[in-house]
Design a protein around this motif. Structure first.
Motif, mmCIF file in Angstrom:
data_model
loop_
_atom_site.group_PDB
_atom_site.id
_atom_site.type_symbol
_atom_site.label_atom_id
_atom_site.label_comp_id
_atom_site.label_asym_id
_atom_site.label_seq_id
_atom_site.Cartn_x
_atom_site.Cartn_y
_atom_site.Cartn_z
ATOM 1 N N ALA A 221 -17.523 16.068 7.653
ATOM 2 C CA ALA A 221 -16.289 15.403 7.076
ATOM 3 C C ALA A 221 -16.833 14.055 6.938
ATOM 4 O O ALA A 221 -17.583 13.633 7.895
ATOM 5 C CB ALA A 221 -15.158 15.471 7.926
ATOM 6 N N GLY A 222 -16.405 13.639 5.661
ATOM 7 C CA GLY A 222 -16.848 12.198 5.408
ATOM 8 C C GLY A 222 -18.217 11.960 4.829
ATOM 9 O O GLY A 222 -18.654 10.929 4.024
ATOM 10 N N SER B 289 -21.149 13.489 1.700
ATOM 11 C CA SER B 289 -21.243 13.435 0.213
ATOM 12 C C SER B 289 -22.220 14.573 -0.045
ATOM 13 O O SER B 289 -23.364 14.840 0.677
ATOM 14 C CB SER B 289 -22.012 12.294 -0.268
ATOM 15 N N ARG C 79 -12.515 10.526 -5.185
ATOM 16 C CA ARG C 79 -13.443 10.836 -4.146
ATOM 17 C C ARG C 79 -14.632 11.424 -4.999
ATOM 18 O O ARG C 79 -15.801 11.466 -4.635
ATOM 19 C CB ARG C 79 -12.807 11.685 -3.166
ATOM 20 N N ASN D 48 -17.709 12.728 -2.643
ATOM 21 C CA ASN D 48 -17.773 11.737 -1.449
ATOM 22 C C ASN D 48 -16.607 11.791 -0.851
ATOM 23 O O ASN D 48 -15.674 12.415 -1.106
ATOM 24 C CB ASN D 48 -18.122 10.311 -2.113
ATOM 25 N N ASN D 49 -16.908 11.456 0.526
ATOM 26 C CA ASN D 49 -15.696 11.557 1.468
ATOM 27 C C ASN D 49 -15.076 12.920 1.671
ATOM 28 O O ASN D 49 -13.889 13.203 1.560
ATOM 29 C CB ASN D 49 -14.522 10.481 0.971
ATOM 30 N N LEU D 50 -15.972 13.793 1.746
ATOM 31 C CA LEU D 50 -15.717 15.101 1.806
ATOM 32 C C LEU D 50 -14.629 15.534 2.974
ATOM 33 O O LEU D 50 -14.844 14.931 4.136
ATOM 34 C CB LEU D 50 -16.798 16.161 1.787
ATOM 35 N N ARG D 51 -13.821 16.413 2.712
ATOM 36 C CA ARG D 51 -12.879 16.859 3.828
ATOM 37 C C ARG D 51 -12.881 18.348 4.072
ATOM 38 O O ARG D 51 -13.567 18.907 3.170
ATOM 39 C CB ARG D 51 -11.678 16.474 3.410
ATOM 40 N N ASP E 9 -12.043 20.677 1.551
ATOM 41 C CA ASP E 9 -12.758 21.000 0.181
ATOM 42 C C ASP E 9 -13.721 21.941 0.348
ATOM 43 O O ASP E 9 -14.556 22.407 -0.569
ATOM 44 C CB ASP E 9 -13.723 19.565 0.077
ATOM 45 N N SER F 239 -15.725 19.977 10.399
ATOM 46 C CA SER F 239 -14.883 18.809 10.907
ATOM 47 C C SER F 239 -15.694 17.924 12.207
ATOM 48 O O SER F 239 -16.444 18.323 12.831
ATOM 49 C CB SER F 239 -13.434 19.355 11.377
#
Length: 124
Positions: free
Chosen positions: A14-15, A17, A67, A84-87, A90, A124
């Protein structure tokens, strides 16, 4: 015959790219709109972003706006999705798609050609 081949998926925290690529062949794509969709297990395929090949005009879903960035390289016949800033939400199989009927299209049944998909997993 249009062929779309995705690459670039993988596992990321998480976060982080990732950049997905979609190599397109078989047609002149100047009249096409290219899209990225994703499908998580047990969920419907959902629109992520699209780009008009002719002028690079883009459209995004609200969930990725700010994002993700869609772009294309006309010399390489390739479409990209910079994420970017993947969660964790996603996480999905990401598909590249193409259609020439509509300037803007955000539902999967508006697209005629599809790639095989590439898995993106965000931990996560």
């Amino acid at each position: 015959q249009v062929q779309l081949v995705e690459s670039g998926g993988g596992l990321v925290q998480a976060g982080g790219s990732l950049r997905l690529s979609c190599a397109a062949s078989g047609r002149a794509f100047s009249r096409y709109t290219m899209g990225w969709f994703r499908q998580a297990p047990g969920k419907e395929r959902e629109f992520v972003a699209s780009i008009k090949w002719s002028d690079g005009d883009t459209s995004y879903s609200d969930s990725v706006k700010g994002r993700f960035t869609i772009s294309r390289d006309t010399a390489k016949n390739t479409v990209y999705l910079q994420m970017n800033n993947l969660r964790p939400e996603d996480t999905a199989v990401y598909y590249c798609a193409a259609q020439a009927q509509f300037a803007y299209a955000s539902t999967f049944n508006e697209y005629d050609f599809w790639g095989q998909g590439t898995q993106v997993t965000v931990s996560s």
